[in-house]
Design a protein around this motif. Structure first.
Motif, PDB file in Angstrom:
ATOM      1  N   VAL A 179     -10.566   4.416  -2.570  1.00 31.58           N
ATOM      2  CA  VAL A 179      -9.703   5.480  -3.448  1.00 31.58           C
ATOM      3  C   VAL A 179     -10.395   5.724  -4.673  1.00 31.58           C
ATOM      4  O   VAL A 179     -10.335   6.932  -5.278  1.00 31.58           O
ATOM      5  CB  VAL A 179      -8.324   4.707  -3.836  1.00 31.58           C
ATOM      6  CG1 VAL A 179      -7.222   5.795  -4.601  1.00 31.58           C
ATOM      7  CG2 VAL A 179      -7.474   4.635  -2.404  1.00 31.58           C
ATOM      8  N   GLU A 231      -8.885   0.000   3.229  1.00 35.38           N
ATOM      9  CA  GLU A 231      -8.546   0.435   4.543  1.00 35.38           C
ATOM     10  C   GLU A 231      -9.849   1.012   5.409  1.00 35.38           C
ATOM     11  O   GLU A 231      -9.967   1.055   6.471  1.00 35.38           O
ATOM     12  CB  GLU A 231      -7.646   1.859   4.505  1.00 35.38           C
ATOM     13  CG  GLU A 231      -6.446   1.495   3.583  1.00 35.38           C
ATOM     14  CD  GLU A 231      -5.811   3.061   3.392  1.00 35.38           C
ATOM     15  OE1 GLU A 231      -5.178   3.434   4.204  1.00 35.38           O
ATOM     16  OE2 GLU A 231      -6.227   3.418   2.139  1.00 35.38           O
ATOM     17  N   ASP A 254      -4.494   8.039   1.629  1.00 37.44           N
ATOM     18  CA  ASP A 254      -3.880   9.326   2.330  1.00 37.44           C
ATOM     19  C   ASP A 254      -2.894   9.388   0.994  1.00 37.44           C
ATOM     20  O   ASP A 254      -2.729  10.970   0.564  1.00 37.44           O
ATOM     21  CB  ASP A 254      -2.823   8.842   3.277  1.00 37.44           C
ATOM     22  CG  ASP A 254      -2.158  10.162   4.203  1.00 37.44           C
ATOM     23  OD1 ASP A 254      -3.060  11.305   4.019  1.00 37.44           O
ATOM     24  OD2 ASP A 254      -1.080  10.122   4.484  1.00 37.44           O
ATOM     25  N   SER A 271      -2.824   4.315  -1.527  1.00 30.74           N
ATOM     26  CA  SER A 271      -3.642   4.274  -0.070  1.00 30.74           C
ATOM     27  C   SER A 271      -4.334   5.595  -0.223  1.00 30.74           C
ATOM     28  O   SER A 271      -4.148   6.271  -1.300  1.00 30.74           O
ATOM     29  CB  SER A 271      -2.751   4.432   1.318  1.00 30.74           C
ATOM     30  OG  SER A 271      -1.998   5.944   1.102  1.00 30.74           O
ATOM     31  N   THR A 329       2.062   4.750   0.326  1.00 30.55           N
ATOM     32  CA  THR A 329       1.821   5.977   1.449  1.00 30.55           C
ATOM     33  C   THR A 329       2.157   7.437   0.893  1.00 30.55           C
ATOM     34  O   THR A 329       2.919   7.368  -0.222  1.00 30.55           O
ATOM     35  CB  THR A 329       2.457   5.715   2.715  1.00 30.55           C
ATOM     36  OG1 THR A 329       3.817   5.859   2.409  1.00 30.55           O
ATOM     37  CG2 THR A 329       2.428   4.155   3.133  1.00 30.55           C
ATOM     38  N   ARG A 342       0.775  -1.272   0.062  1.00 30.71           N
ATOM     39  CA  ARG A 342       0.072   0.031  -0.124  1.00 30.71           C
ATOM     40  C   ARG A 342       1.073   1.168  -0.108  1.00 30.71           C
ATOM     41  O   ARG A 342       1.552   1.498   0.866  1.00 30.71           O
ATOM     42  CB  ARG A 342      -0.879  -0.083   1.308  1.00 30.71           C
ATOM     43  CG  ARG A 342      -2.220   0.870   1.175  1.00 30.71           C
ATOM     44  CD  ARG A 342      -2.919   0.964   2.248  1.00 30.71           C
ATOM     45  NE  ARG A 342      -3.484  -0.547   2.783  1.00 30.71           N
ATOM     46  CZ  ARG A 342      -4.544  -1.140   2.284  1.00 30.71           C
ATOM     47  NH1 ARG A 342      -5.346  -0.213   1.286  1.00 30.71           N
ATOM     48  NH2 ARG A 342      -4.709  -2.055   2.617  1.00 30.71           N
ATOM     49  N   GLU A 371      -5.803   0.702  -6.739  1.00 31.31           N
ATOM     50  CA  GLU A 371      -5.725   0.878  -5.185  1.00 31.31           C
ATOM     51  C   GLU A 371      -5.081  -0.637  -4.437  1.00 31.31           C
ATOM     52  O   GLU A 371      -5.327  -1.683  -5.168  1.00 31.31           O
ATOM     53  CB  GLU A 371      -6.729   1.544  -4.502  1.00 31.31           C
ATOM     54  CG  GLU A 371      -8.011   0.808  -4.828  1.00 31.31           C
ATOM     55  CD  GLU A 371      -9.296   1.664  -4.154  1.00 31.31           C
ATOM     56  OE1 GLU A 371      -9.625   1.535  -2.918  1.00 31.31           O
ATOM     57  OE2 GLU A 371     -10.127   2.212  -5.023  1.00 31.31           O
TER      58      GLU A 371
END
Length: 328
Positions: free
Chosen positions: A274, A266, A239, A237, A192, A190, A261
């Motif tokens: 996403v 999450e 974020d 992710s 970040t 994933r 994604e």
């Protein structure tokens, strides 16, 4: 430079509410700052001035084809029952000698060799762009359009793939795999926000409003092997996606894999957060299966991105043939 007024309106309108650990995530679609009739979202950031600015910087001696080939047995998303790519011959030189479909006679068919073919495919195959109607929330898509009002038997009456304009913009490749010293990111990795920040720093490149931001995971090296390519791919992710759009100002986001994604999601109340964040809340189209291997090999991180998708009326995606031109 950022158009902060527009960016702030997008962020407020999107009603993004995310909490670490998969608690609450945004439950409403975004309303466009470009008006109640907007159907293309952040592609409105393309202007005559922005096109001219990036085209004036093209170096011209080299180009990179970022599209993949279509072939029987190619990677495709079939988990939800969608069909694989199929191609078949409708006419062959020898076949026309036998069947004479044009009624021109054997001598003419022996002289004029006729080949024809047909294809059948899911719209989300090969290098393609997701239109803003691909994913929504609560039966609505970007800008509050409701499926009950705008989705008919022959597709969407708004935000279809035919509405997507040719994309001419600054492109930035973010080579996450190379920045980590890897040929390819691990399965299910994933990506970040920090991964993206570190990669951009190592490349000496920054994002700007209106960019096409393309993420390299290295998974494209497995493209000829359907099972290896599709199995447990790495991806973004939430974020990281927020960093690209909210902090970086990206207009379009893309990657070299198909899932885009990372899974599992999450969030507990959204299995594909996403996609819904980018498409339904931010109005940012997604490009998948984009081939970044040659750009990575030559360490070309900034370029003019030029691409136009097929005009599939009412569709939620369409193939796109993107080309990258290095800049002076």
């Amino acid at each position: 430079m950022f158009n902060t007024a527009v960016l702030e309106r997008v962020l407020i309108a999107s009603l993004v509410v995310s909490l670490v650990g998969g608690a609450a995530f945004a439950q409403e679609v975004g309303k466009s700052p470009w008006g109640p009739k907007d159907e293309i979202g952040r592609l409105n950031l393309i202007t005559p001035e922005s096109r001219a600015a990036i085209l004036s910087r093209i170096e011209g001696s080299k180009s990179y084809d970022l599209a993949v080939e279509y072939f029987i047995g190619m990677p495709s998303w079939e988990a939800a029952g969608d069909p694989p790519y199929q191609m078949w011959m409708t006419h062959t030189p020898n076949g026309t000698l036998v069947s004479d479909p044009m009624k021109v006679g054997k001598e003419m068919n022996a002289h004029v060799s006729y080949t024809g073919s047909a294809v059948s495919m899911y719209a989300h195959m090969g290098t393609h762009i997701d239109a803003l109607n691909h994913f929504g929330l609560n039966s609505k898509i970007w800008n509050g359009y409701a499926a009950a009002d705008h989705l008919g038997d022959q597709g969407w009456t708004i935000t279809g793939a035919e509405k997507l304009p040719p994309i001419v913009a600054r492109g930035v490749m973010i080579d996450v795999a190379a920045a980590k010293g890897m040929q390819m990111l691990p399965d299910n990795y994933r990506i970040t926000r920090k991964d993206l920040e570190d990669a951009l720093k190592s490349q000496g490149v920054t994002l700007a409003e209106g960019d096409v931001a393309l993420i390299r995971t290295g998974r494209m090296q497995n493209y000829e092997d359907k099972s290896a390519y599709m199995s447990n791919p790495p991806g973004l992710s939430i974020d990281a996606a927020k960093f690209l759009v909210e902090d970086g100002g990206a207009m379009v986001v893309g990657a070299d894999n198909l899932s885009f994604e990372a899974f599992p999601a999450e969030t507990e109340n959204n299995y594909i957060p996403v996609h819904t964040y980018l498409l339904a809340q931010q109005g940012a189209p997604i490009i998948e299966l984009i081939n970044l291997e040659k750009l990575s090999k030559d360490r070309v991180y900034e370029f003019a991105f030029v691409g136009a998708s097929l005009k599939f009326r009412g569709a939620d995606a369409a193939p796109i043939r993107p080309v990258a031109f290095p800049l002076r």
